[in-house]
Structures are given as C-alpha cells and as structure tokens.
Design a protein around this motif. Structure first.
Motif, PDB file in Angstrom:
ATOM      1  N   LYS A  98      32.202   9.261  90.735  1.00  0.00           N
ATOM      2  CA  LYS A  98      32.953   8.158  91.341  1.00  0.00           C
ATOM      3  C   LYS A  98      33.171   8.493  92.811  1.00  0.00           C
ATOM      4  CE  LYS A  98      33.724   5.796  87.555  1.00  0.00           C
ATOM      5  NZ  LYS A  98      32.814   6.529  86.712  1.00  0.00           N
ATOM      6  N   ALA A 110      33.710   3.261  96.382  1.00  0.00           N
ATOM      7  CA  ALA A 110      33.593   2.434  95.177  1.00  0.00           C
ATOM      8  C   ALA A 110      34.919   2.384  94.425  1.00  0.00           C
ATOM      9  CB  ALA A 110      32.492   2.980  94.276  1.00  0.00           C
ATOM     10  N   THR A 111      35.605   3.523  94.355  1.00  0.00           N
ATOM     11  CA  THR A 111      36.870   3.572  93.631  1.00  0.00           C
ATOM     12  C   THR A 111      37.930   2.724  94.331  1.00  0.00           C
ATOM     13  OG1 THR A 111      36.359   5.798  92.860  1.00  0.00           O
ATOM     14  CG2 THR A 111      38.647   5.099  92.708  1.00  0.00           C
ATOM     15  N   ALA A 155      37.220  -0.842  93.478  1.00  0.00           N
ATOM     16  CA  ALA A 155      37.547  -1.148  92.088  1.00  0.00           C
ATOM     17  C   ALA A 155      39.056  -1.191  91.875  1.00  0.00           C
ATOM     18  CB  ALA A 155      36.909  -0.109  91.170  1.00  0.00           C
ATOM     19  N   LEU A 156      39.782  -0.238  92.462  1.00  0.00           N
ATOM     20  CA  LEU A 156      41.231  -0.197  92.274  1.00  0.00           C
ATOM     21  C   LEU A 156      41.927  -1.347  93.007  1.00  0.00           C
ATOM     22  CD1 LEU A 156      41.934   3.646  92.526  1.00  0.00           C
ATOM     23  CD2 LEU A 156      41.933   2.210  90.470  1.00  0.00           C
ATOM     24  N   ALA A 160      40.758  -4.297  93.232  1.00  0.00           N
ATOM     25  CA  ALA A 160      40.623  -5.437  92.320  1.00  0.00           C
ATOM     26  C   ALA A 160      41.540  -5.285  91.108  1.00  0.00           C
ATOM     27  CB  ALA A 160      39.168  -5.558  91.863  1.00  0.00           C
ATOM     28  N   THR A 161      41.744  -4.024  90.674  1.00  0.00           N
ATOM     29  CA  THR A 161      42.587  -3.762  89.499  1.00  0.00           C
ATOM     30  C   THR A 161      44.064  -3.932  89.820  1.00  0.00           C
ATOM     31  OG1 THR A 161      40.958  -2.155  88.712  1.00  0.00           O
ATOM     32  CG2 THR A 161      43.148  -2.031  87.737  1.00  0.00           C
TER      33      THR A 161
END
Length: 694
Positions: free
Chosen positions: A503, A507-508, A511-512, A514-515
């Motif tokens: 990871k 990218a993380t 992604a986070l 969006a989370t």
C-alpha cells in the motif's frame, strides 16, 4: 615511567609477495579486501571439506559431501537433454556417475577409461542411479595418500580459484611473522592459545578436530582470533579517545544564569535522568578539551531540552551552537522548540534548510556569520561551504547514526577557523544502543543515558492485526478522530512498485479520503517540497488535520500530544528500530494511546519474530538488543558509517563475554605495555586509518 601512546604508522609499501602478482589477480584480491600479506593470513575459511576419509562407492552416504575413488569404465559426451560430459567409475563395490554440464575438451582426455579418479562432492540419486554433478576431482595412483587435514574453502570471487587462494595463503603463512603481540603473562591469564597455533589450525585443521566447534566458531582457535579482532577495535577507539585529551576546545565555564532561567520557565520539571545527563555534559563543556558525548534515550525521554541546556552554557560564554538533524521535519521541530524556549530570553535562533527562499536563506547566513544568531538549526545545509560561523563552539548532531563520518567532520571543521580548536560535540540518538554495541563501536565516546520517561506519559498499547481485519481498523480510526483525537496512518512506499505490492501513501490517502468524507485528512511524504511539508505539519499540530497519512518521514522528531492512534501498513516489512521509533510518535500526552501494526500473510519466520518482539517489548534498549542479534552491527549502524571498522569474525551477541575481557586487556596494554598495543594495532589495522572516527 613515560608512556607513549599507540599510534599506527603511515601506510606501508605494498608487500613484495603481492606486488609480483598479475594486475587482474591483484584486482580480484582487492575485491576480497586483500591488500597486504597479512590480509591473506586473516582470510579465513568459510567452511571445510573432509578429504581425510575415503568411502567405498557402496557405503558412501547420499546427500552429504564425501570423498570416493574409482576407475573410469566409460567416458563420453552426451547431447541429451543438453551437452554434457558423463563419466562412469567403479571400485568393485559399486558404480557412480560423474556428470559435468560445463567442461573443457581436455577433461575428456583426463577421464579416459582405466584412469583412477578421486572425486569429492555430494552424491544424489539420479535417473540412472547415484551420481555426482560437477565434483572436484583429480587423477591419482592406486594407494595415493589421503589428506591429513581438512580442506579449507575460502570466500572468493570470479576468476580466483580455490587452488590459487590456497597457494597464496600458504605462502603468506610461511612468510608472515605470526608471533604473539600479547604478553605471555596475559595469554596465560586469558586461557587462549597462541596466535600462530590458532591461525595455522584454522587454515589447516587436523582431521581429529571437532568439526562442529569450527563450524560454529566456538573452537579455542576461533576465540583467539575474535579476541584479537575485538582488542584491535578497542585499542583504536582508546587511541582516538586519548588523542582528544591533547586536542584543544574552547572551555565554556557555566555561569548558570541562562540555564536556571530556562529551567524555571519550563512547564515541566526535569526528570532525575535528565538532570544527571545535564551535569555530565556541563562538566565536559567546562574543560579545554573537545567533548565527544553521546546522549541516548528512548523515544520521548526529553533529550532536546538537555541539548538546549548545553546550548545555553555555550551562549553564556558568548559562543555559537549548531544543531544538525537528518531531515527537514526533524530540524524544523528542533528549531520550533529551541526558538520557543530561547527567543523569549533574547537569544537569536535561525533555521537553515534547503527549502528556504533565497531571501530567507541570505538573512539566516548573515545572522550566523555576524553572530546575531547564537543558535543555528538545520539539516546537512549547515555544512555547505557558504555557511560561515563567527564563533562555533558546540555542535549538536541528532540521530547521529544517519550522518556519515565526513558530514560530522565537516561540521566540526566549521568551528576551526584557523584556531586549531575543535568545537565540543554532543551526539543524540533516540535509537537505544545495545550495551555490547556501546562497549565496542562507541568505546571512544562518553555516554549519557536518559533512562526514564517524563511523568504523565500514558503507555502505548501495541496491537497486531491482520490485513483481513482492515475494516475493524478503519472503524477504530474513525471513532478516535470523531472523539477529538488525531491519528497517523503510515505507509512504507510513496508510489506503486512492481517488485513490492505494498500500500502506498498516495493510494492510501485517496482511499481513506473516500472512506472518511467526514474527516480532515493530510498527506506527508519525502518528495513533497519543504514548504508543503511545513504547512502540513503545522496544520496537524494545531488540529486542523485529524488523520495524517504519511510515509516513514515521521519516524523521528514529530511531537503532537493529541495524536493517540497510529496505524502502520505492512509492518512486517519494517525493521524493529523503525517500528519502535514510529510507535513513539503517539502516547506523547496524558491520554492512552495505541499503535496498530497491520500485517499481511503469509509471514516469513523473520517477520513473525520481529512482530513478536515489538509486540512484547516497550523498552527501547531491549528492542535494540534483539535488533542487533537479528541484523548485526553493520546494518544497525548504517552503511554510511564508513569510518567504523566492521567486525569480520566476532559476534557482539555471541561473544559478549570476550568483550568484557577485551576491555580490561585494552586498558592494561595502554597503561603498562604501549609497545604491545602499538604492535597489535599495526598487525590488525596496518597503516590504514578507517578506525578513526569523526
């Protein structure tokens, strides 16, 4: 009686024995670290082959190296499945195939029918029966005597055969003076064999020797070599330490006023360990010889404030201080802390970094050169040629193991200015140093240890969580941030790598984000510009960022008391020291904190052991001891520590008992027999000066 100090001579001319070799052979030897005749003596075997016992073909065990003998009954070149030389030998009890994938045409003539062959190698069960692939062999007469000693197998390089190495080493053993450098009385007390006997046994061990003690390096001959190597290291460190007594440095006597003012202003009381370390540093700075002290303490133990007290003692004498850190984030952290403490006392503090604008950098350089700034904080930018100190008397180097010798030396030279006086040096490390490492590689330093944490610090709970439970971790992070705390999410890489499917921070972060649409996220990594990093860290400090996604640039120097949770991605890929440093970024306030180590299965045995150690231990010194055992001193100290001679034979963990005796012997020789000390250093280090440290 007058005592001379051991001092290795200048580089000796090349050995005539080696100068007679061809240049390609000299180049190959140099790759092995062999430049002198004595280097050949100390080029000890990796292992040994036992050619002292001859097996019949029917009794020879499968799966281990053995010596066999037989008469060639058939030998030819086969082309299926690939070109190879196949030879069959027999001895009346059985038949064995010798198979050569790479061979010369002359070998076909050597291995002609009726030739008697003695072959050494590992027998395995082939498609057509037992065989040896690429054995070592020679043509012998019937009844030829066997070897009387085990056959050494040496570390080598392409183009340098074992036979050539054995010949060169045998010549060196015959020509070199192998007499003892240690006094006979000392040898008896140590219960160690003579040097000559030890070296000859290791190069040509008799068949009766206990093979396991050789393999495990526990044989008394190995113990003697290890002792001598450790002794040379100890002596070289003591020589360096002794030389400091003859070097000059500005004496900085304490008046105590500024120091007392700062202690009174601090919102916390110094711990007993901090006060003890400060008293040791205070005494050193008052002397007219350069202090070279290592201040070590676990993460969050309060080393920076002790460094600030040292800076004030220097400033009280009207002199300047340089504080060098390996990263911009850490150097800016030091700048903010020191400026916050010292600026209200009327002391000028500047920050020098590669990210400064040209205008700000010019102003900072002028302040340092004109002595308006008494304290200059920065990265390696401090040692650039354009930086001129008016009167540098103290250099503080944080995370000193991350700097090379030349960099530390360059900072010291900044204080010379033609006076031949060296500035005092205070080196700091938040990576605790195992006792055996401190006793050997840091033997030339005075060491102060801060071994207690400030009161009110909450313990950090460590949790090991599989990647399969990622959803639970995400819920934990959301709950912590919504409750008012802040969190770190640490990733090992910045962008995707085909080799390591890890990871990444980029990218993380995406992604986070969006989370967690309800949270304020920040991103921090080493490729960001200094201004961006500074803005991000400032926002995290003041709480404008709730979750900081970062690479390991936050490993040291980041201090946010409200951050109570850290998630480390792919913790199985990180070293013990790095995991411990990262974990130390949380738990810096009064609230309970947690560090979640996210790992991905399957785990290697080493990764499993590392995670178990970090889970079970919070003491940085205990973690460092395990780290030394797993990685060895070379990796632990860092490749840039080129000024420190790595140990080739001794193991600091396995040979800790030897190290204690070595320290006593080094002290005795320096005091009572400097000629023996000089001879020992000359034998092991010759005219080379790698052992000198800046």
């Amino acid at each position: 009686m007058a005592r001379s100090r051991p001092d290795p001579s200048s580089a000796a001319p090349p050995d005539p024995f080696l100068s007679g070799l061809r240049k390609p052979d000299l180049t190959r030897l140099a790759k092995l670290g062999i430049a002198t005749l004595f280097d050949l003596v100390l080029h000890l075997p990796l292992r040994y082959d036992d050619e002292t016992r001859l097996y019949t073909l029917s009794e020879a065990p499968v799966g281990q190296p053995v010596l066999v003998e037989g008469v060639v009954v058939e030998s030819d070149i086969r082309y299926r499945p690939r070109r190879q030389l196949v030879c069959h030998i027999q001895d009346g009890s059985g038949v064995l195939t010798l198979r050569f994938i790479h061979f010369y045409q002359s070998q076909l003539k050597q291995l002609a029918p009726a030739a008697r062959v003695r072959a050494f190698g590992e027998i395995r069960q082939g498609y057509h029966g037992p065989e040896m692939v690429h054995p070592r062999y020679r043509i012998v007469a019937e009844g030829a005597p066997l070897a009387r000693a085990l056959t050494p197998v040496y570390p080598t390089t392409a183009g340098l055969s074992q036979d050539n190495l054995r010949r060169l080493i045998a010549g060196a053993l015959a020509q070199c003076d192998l007499s003892d450098t240690l006094p006979p009385a000392a040898l008896g007390k140590l219960e160690l064999p003579p040097f000559r006997q030890s070296v000859l046994l290791l190069h040509t061990p008799p068949a009766r020797v206990a093979a396991e003690t050789l393999r495990a390096r526990r044989h008394p001959a190995w113990r003697r070599i290890k002792f001598d190597e450790l002794l040379a290291q100890q002596l070289s460190m003591r020589v360096h330490r002794e030389r400091r007594r003859y070097a000059r440095a500005p004496a900085l006597p304490p008046s105590g006023k500024l120091v007392q003012d700062l202690v009174a202003r601090l919102p916390f009381a110094l711990t007993g360990a901090q006060r003890k370390a400060w008293r040791e540093i205070e005494r050193d700075l008052a002397r007219p010889h350069p202090m070279q002290r290592l201040l070590q303490g676990d993460v969050g133990s309060g080393k920076t404030v002790v460094a600030a007290l040292a800076a004030l003692q220097c400033v009280e004498s009207g002199r300047q201080v340089a504080v060098m850190a390996p990263t911009e984030i850490l150097s800016e952290q030091h700048y903010r802390k020191l400026a916050g403490w010292l600026a209200p006392m009327g002391i000028g503090v500047v920050w020098l970094s590669g990210s400064l604008s040209r205008k700000d950098k010019r102003a900072a350089l002028a302040a340092v050169a004109g002595a308006e700034a008494k304290v200059a904080v920065g990265t390696h930018a401090l040692i650039e040629e354009e930086v001129e100190f008016a009167d540098l008397a103290l250099a503080v180097v944080d995370e000193q193991h991350r700097f090379g010798v030349n960099q530390r030396l360059a900072l010291r030279v900044k204080g010379d200015r033609g006076t031949q006086a060296h500035p005092h040096q205070l080196m700091m490390s938040a990576t605790p140093i195992p006792r055996t490492l401190a006793m050997s590689y840091y033997a030339d330093l005075d060491v102060s240890v801060i071994d207690e944490l400030p009161p009110g610090r909450a313990p950090v709970t460590t949790k090991l969580v599989s990647e399969a439970r990622r959803a639970e971790v995400i819920r934990r992070v959301r709950d912590a941030c919504m409750a008012g705390s802040q969190a770190y999410w640490v990733c090992p890489l910045i962008e995707e790598s085909e080799q390591l499917q890890l990871k990444t921070a980029l990218a993380t972060h995406a992604a986070l984000a969006a989370t967690f649409p309800e949270l304020k996220l920040g991103l921090l990594h080493g490729r960001m510009k200094g201004e961006e990093k500074a803005r991000t860290m400032a926002a995290f400090h003041r709480g404008a960022i709730q979750l900081l996604v970062a690479t390991t640039v936050i490993e040291v120097g980041v201090d946010v008391p409200n951050a109570t949770l850290m998630v480390i991605e792919h913790a199985e890929r990180m070293g013990l020291s790095q995991l411990h440093q990262l974990r130390g970024r949380v738990g810096r306030g009064a609230e309970a904190a947690a560090c979640i180590l996210l790992y991905q299965n399957p785990l290697t045995a080493t990764a499993r052991e590392r995670l178990k150690i970090i889970y079970e231990n919070r003491d940085g010194f205990e973690i460092a001891r395990h780290d030394l055992r797993l990685r060895g001193p070379g990796e632990l100290l860092g490749a840039r520590q080129s000024g420190i001679p790595m140990l080739r034979f001794a193991d600091l963990d396995a040979d800790a008992d030897l190290l204690e005796r070595v320290r006593e012997m080094a002290a005795d020789l320096m005091r009572d027999d400097p000629d023996a000390a000089r001879a020992h250093l000359q034998r092991w280090l010759g005219g080379r000066h790698e052992w000198l440290k800046a």
